[in-house]
Design an enzyme around this catalytic site. Structure first.
Site, mmCIF file in Angstrom:
data_model
loop_
_atom_site.group_PDB
_atom_site.id
_atom_site.type_symbol
_atom_site.label_atom_id
_atom_site.label_comp_id
_atom_site.label_asym_id
_atom_site.label_seq_id
_atom_site.Cartn_x
_atom_site.Cartn_y
_atom_site.Cartn_z
ATOM 1 N N HIS A 123 0.853 -1.201 0.000
ATOM 2 C CA HIS A 123 0.000 0.000 0.000
ATOM 3 C C HIS A 123 0.881 1.241 0.000
ATOM 4 O O HIS A 123 1.915 1.300 0.676
ATOM 5 C CB HIS A 123 -1.013 -0.010 1.146
ATOM 6 C CG HIS A 123 -0.486 0.274 2.522
ATOM 7 N ND1 HIS A 123 -0.366 1.549 3.039
ATOM 8 C CD2 HIS A 123 -0.073 -0.583 3.500
ATOM 9 C CE1 HIS A 123 0.087 1.470 4.275
ATOM 10 N NE2 HIS A 123 0.278 0.207 4.582
ATOM 11 N N ASP A 135 5.701 2.735 7.181
ATOM 12 C CA ASP A 135 4.332 2.294 6.897
ATOM 13 C C ASP A 135 3.653 3.228 5.913
ATOM 14 O O ASP A 135 3.000 4.208 6.313
ATOM 15 C CB ASP A 135 3.526 2.230 8.204
ATOM 16 C CG ASP A 135 2.123 1.694 7.985
ATOM 17 O OD1 ASP A 135 1.250 1.988 8.827
ATOM 18 O OD2 ASP A 135 1.901 1.027 6.952
ATOM 19 N N GLU A 169 -5.293 1.828 2.045
ATOM 20 C CA GLU A 169 -5.190 0.646 2.925
ATOM 21 C C GLU A 169 -5.521 1.040 4.345
ATOM 22 O O GLU A 169 -6.166 0.301 5.101
ATOM 23 C CB GLU A 169 -3.775 0.067 2.861
ATOM 24 C CG GLU A 169 -3.593 -1.234 3.629
ATOM 25 C CD GLU A 169 -3.215 -1.061 5.096
ATOM 26 O OE1 GLU A 169 -2.877 0.079 5.498
ATOM 27 O OE2 GLU A 169 -3.260 -2.049 5.840
ATOM 28 N N GLU A 170 -5.094 2.213 4.747
ATOM 29 C CA GLU A 170 -5.267 2.635 6.141
ATOM 30 C C GLU A 170 -6.736 2.866 6.503
ATOM 31 O O GLU A 170 -7.078 2.942 7.682
ATOM 32 C CB GLU A 170 -4.448 3.910 6.417
ATOM 33 C CG GLU A 170 -2.956 3.739 6.220
ATOM 34 C CD GLU A 170 -2.272 2.890 7.282
ATOM 35 O OE1 GLU A 170 -2.958 2.307 8.126
ATOM 36 O OE2 GLU A 170 -1.038 2.783 7.244
ATOM 37 N N ASP A 198 4.165 -4.862 3.695
ATOM 38 C CA ASP A 198 3.621 -3.744 4.465
ATOM 39 C C ASP A 198 4.436 -3.639 5.752
ATOM 40 O O ASP A 198 4.319 -4.470 6.643
ATOM 41 C CB ASP A 198 2.139 -4.019 4.781
ATOM 42 C CG ASP A 198 1.466 -2.874 5.531
ATOM 43 O OD1 ASP A 198 0.250 -2.976 5.767
ATOM 44 O OD2 ASP A 198 2.161 -1.894 5.898
ATOM 45 N N HIS A 285 2.335 4.832 12.819
ATOM 46 C CA HIS A 285 1.199 5.763 12.669
ATOM 47 C C HIS A 285 1.440 7.090 13.372
ATOM 48 O O HIS A 285 0.488 7.771 13.781
ATOM 49 C CB HIS A 285 -0.107 5.122 13.144
ATOM 50 C CG HIS A 285 -0.641 4.105 12.187
ATOM 51 N ND1 HIS A 285 -1.867 3.494 12.321
ATOM 52 C CD2 HIS A 285 -0.103 3.591 11.067
ATOM 53 C CE1 HIS A 285 -2.073 2.653 11.326
ATOM 54 N NE2 HIS A 285 -1.005 2.677 10.546
ATOM 55 N N ASP A 300 17.120 -3.798 3.618
ATOM 56 C CA ASP A 300 17.926 -4.433 2.561
ATOM 57 C C ASP A 300 17.596 -5.922 2.465
ATOM 58 O O ASP A 300 17.344 -6.454 1.378
ATOM 59 C CB ASP A 300 19.410 -4.228 2.863
ATOM 60 C CG ASP A 300 20.289 -4.633 1.694
ATOM 61 O OD1 ASP A 300 21.444 -5.014 1.929
ATOM 62 O OD2 ASP A 300 19.805 -4.588 0.531
ATOM 63 N N ASP A 304 15.765 -7.765 -0.777
ATOM 64 C CA ASP A 304 16.407 -8.871 -1.502
ATOM 65 C C ASP A 304 15.552 -10.133 -1.437
ATOM 66 O O ASP A 304 15.472 -10.897 -2.416
ATOM 67 C CB ASP A 304 17.807 -9.139 -0.944
ATOM 68 C CG ASP A 304 18.782 -8.006 -1.240
ATOM 69 O OD1 ASP A 304 19.722 -7.812 -0.453
ATOM 70 O OD2 ASP A 304 18.580 -7.288 -2.250
HETATM 71 N N1 DTR Z 1 -2.257 -2.836 9.200
HETATM 72 C C1 DTR Z 1 -0.930 -2.391 8.820
HETATM 73 C C2 DTR Z 1 0.122 -2.691 9.845
HETATM 74 C C3 DTR Z 1 0.102 -4.079 10.343
HETATM 75 C C4 DTR Z 1 -0.262 -4.447 11.592
HETATM 76 N N2 DTR Z 1 -0.132 -5.812 11.715
HETATM 77 C C5 DTR Z 1 0.297 -6.307 10.539
HETATM 78 C C6 DTR Z 1 0.590 -7.610 10.159
HETATM 79 C C7 DTR Z 1 0.970 -7.817 8.836
HETATM 80 C C8 DTR Z 1 1.103 -6.743 7.942
HETATM 81 C C9 DTR Z 1 0.812 -5.429 8.338
HETATM 82 C C10 DTR Z 1 0.425 -5.242 9.643
HETATM 83 C C11 DTR Z 1 -0.947 -0.898 8.605
HETATM 84 O O1 DTR Z 1 -1.114 -0.176 9.590
HETATM 85 O O2 DTR Z 1 -0.776 -0.489 7.446
HETATM 86 ZN ZN ZN Z 2 -0.629 1.679 8.880
HETATM 87 ZN ZN ZN Z 3 0.802 -0.527 6.399
HETATM 88 CA CA CA Z 4 20.363 -5.679 -1.381
#
Ligand code: DTR
Ligand code: ZN
Ligand code: ZN
Ligand code: CA
Length: 315
Positions: A123, A135, A169-170, A198, A285, A300, A304
C-alpha cells in the site's frame, strides 16, 4: 472505475537482449531447460532514494501521503513515472472512499504466460499524522525497486509479472479490496500468487513471514535461512493488510513484515538484536515515521527476499 493505460512496451528489445545473453534461448521458454536465473541484489541505496522522494513529497504536501490528500497522488505519480520509463504497462484505477478520490497503480511487465500471473504489492498510502516512511514507504519502495530490477535485467520469466501499489489501505484495505472485487472470476483465477509487503524496515525489526500459502512461506523462510536469519510466523497479520482480499478470493498469498507497535520480547532480541521491551516500530502511525525511522539492514534483507521470491515463484 476509470482506467488509464500508458507506458512503453520494450518487449522486443528486451527479448533480443535476453536471447543474446542466454545464447539463443530464454530461461523457461524453450526446450533444453536453462538454469533458473537468480534474482539480482536490490541496491539498498536505490530503495532509500525512493524513501527520500516519499519524504520530500510528504514534506511538500502537508506532512503526509494519506488517502485523498495531494501527497498520495504525488507519490503515485512518482512511482508511475519510474515504471513507465522502465517499459511497464501501467494502469491507474480510480475509486472513492470516505468522500475522497483514491487510486491504485497497477504495472504489468510485458510477456510471460497471461494465464499465470504472479503479483507483488504494497500500500502506497500513509496515515494523516505523518509521512508514512516505514508504513508503508518501505514496502512501496522495495516493490518499485524490484520491478525496476526486472526491467534492468530484461527478465523474461515463464509467468506474467504484475506489481501493484494500493490506495486507502489505512481506511480498511479499500484499494486492494476494490481491485479484487472488480476482477472477473476468470482473471482472478489467473493469479497464481499475491505477495504483500507492508512495513519491512522497522527500526527495532523482527523478521516475520506470513503463514498463509505454504509454498510462498517456504520460499521466504528458506531465503532467510540462507542468510542465517531466523524468522517467525506473522501471527497478528490475518486481515491486517492487503493480502486479505486476495486470500478471501482464494488466491495463494504470502508476505513479509518487520513489526509495528507490539513490543519485541527478550527472546526475539537475543536472535535478532534490537531492544527488548520496545515496539518493533515506535513511530507506528506517528509523525516520527520519517526516513530516520528505518532499519537499513532489515530493509535491505527484505528487499532482496522480495526479489528472490519474485524470481523464484515466476518461473
Ligand atoms: N495494518 C498495517 C500494519 C500491520 C499491523 N499488523 C500487521 C501484520 C501484517 C502486515 C501489516 C500489519 C498498517 O497499519 O498499514
Ligand atoms: Zn498503517
Ligand atoms: Zn501498512
Ligand atoms: Ca540488497
Amino acid at each position: 472505475m476509470k482506467l488509464s493505460v500508458s507506458g512503453r512496451a520494450t518487449a522486443a528489445g528486451a527479448v533480443a537482449v535476453a536471447l543474446l545473453l542466454t545464447g539463443g534461448s530464454i530461461a523457461g521458454a524453450s526446450p533444453g531447460a536453462q538454469p533458473l536465473a537468480a534474482a539480482p541484489d536490490i541496491p539498498l541505496a536505490n530503495v532509500k532514494a525512493h524513501l527520500s522522494q516519499f519524504q520530500s513529497i510528504a514534506t511538500a504536501n502537508g506532512g503526509n501521503r494519506a488517502h485523498g490528500r495531494p501527497g498520495f497522488k504525488a507519490s503515485l505519480d512518482y512511482v508511475k513515472a519510474k515504471l513507465d520509463a522502465a517499459g511497464y504497462t501501467t494502469t491507474v484505477q480510480q475509486f472513492t472512499s470516505s468522500g475522497r478520490t483514491g487510486y491504485n497503480l497497477i504495472a504489468d511487465w510485458p510477456g510471460g504466460d497471461p494465464d499465470q500471473v504472479l503479483m507483488a504489492g504494497s500500500h502506497l498510502d500513509g496515515v494523516t499524522s505523518g509521512p508514512g516512511i516505514n508504513d508503508n514507504g518501505s514496502g512501496s519502495a522495495a516493490v518499485l525497486e524490484t520491478a525496476l530490477a526486472v526491467s534492468r535485467a530484461a527478465h523474461r520469466p515463464a509467468k506474467h509479472l504484475r506489481f501493484a501499489w494500493w490506495g486507502a489501505e489505512e481506511l480498511g484495505l479499500v484499494g486492494s479490496r476494490y481491485y479484487v472485487n472488480n476482477l472477473s472470476s476468470a482473471n482472478r483465477a489467473k493469479i497464481t500468487g499475491y505477495l504483500n509487503f507492508d512495513m519491512i524496515g522497522s527500526r527495532n525489526a523482527g523478521y516475520f513471514v506470513y503463514d498463509d500459502d505454504p509454498t510462498i512461506e517456504k520460499t521466504f523462510k528458506d531465503y532467510f535461512a540462507g542468510l542465517g536469519v531466523a524468522t517467525e510466523i506473522e501471527t497478528e497479520g490475518d486481515g491486517r493488510s492487503d493480502h486479505a482480499p486476495f486470500k478471501s478470493a482464494g488466491v495463494p498469498v504470502g508476505g513479509l513484515f518487520t513489526g509495528a507497535s507490539r513490543a519485541k520480547t527478550s527472546a526475539q532480541a537475543a536472535k535478532w538484536g534490537g531492544t527488548a521491551g520496545q515496539s518493533f516500530d515506535r513511530c507506528y502511525h506517528s509523525s516520527c515515521d520519517t526516513t530516520s525511522n528505518i532499519n537499513d539492514t532489515a530493509l535491505d534483507r527484505n528487499s532482496d527476499a522480495l526479489a528472490h521470491a519474485v524470481w523464484e515463484l515466476s518461473d
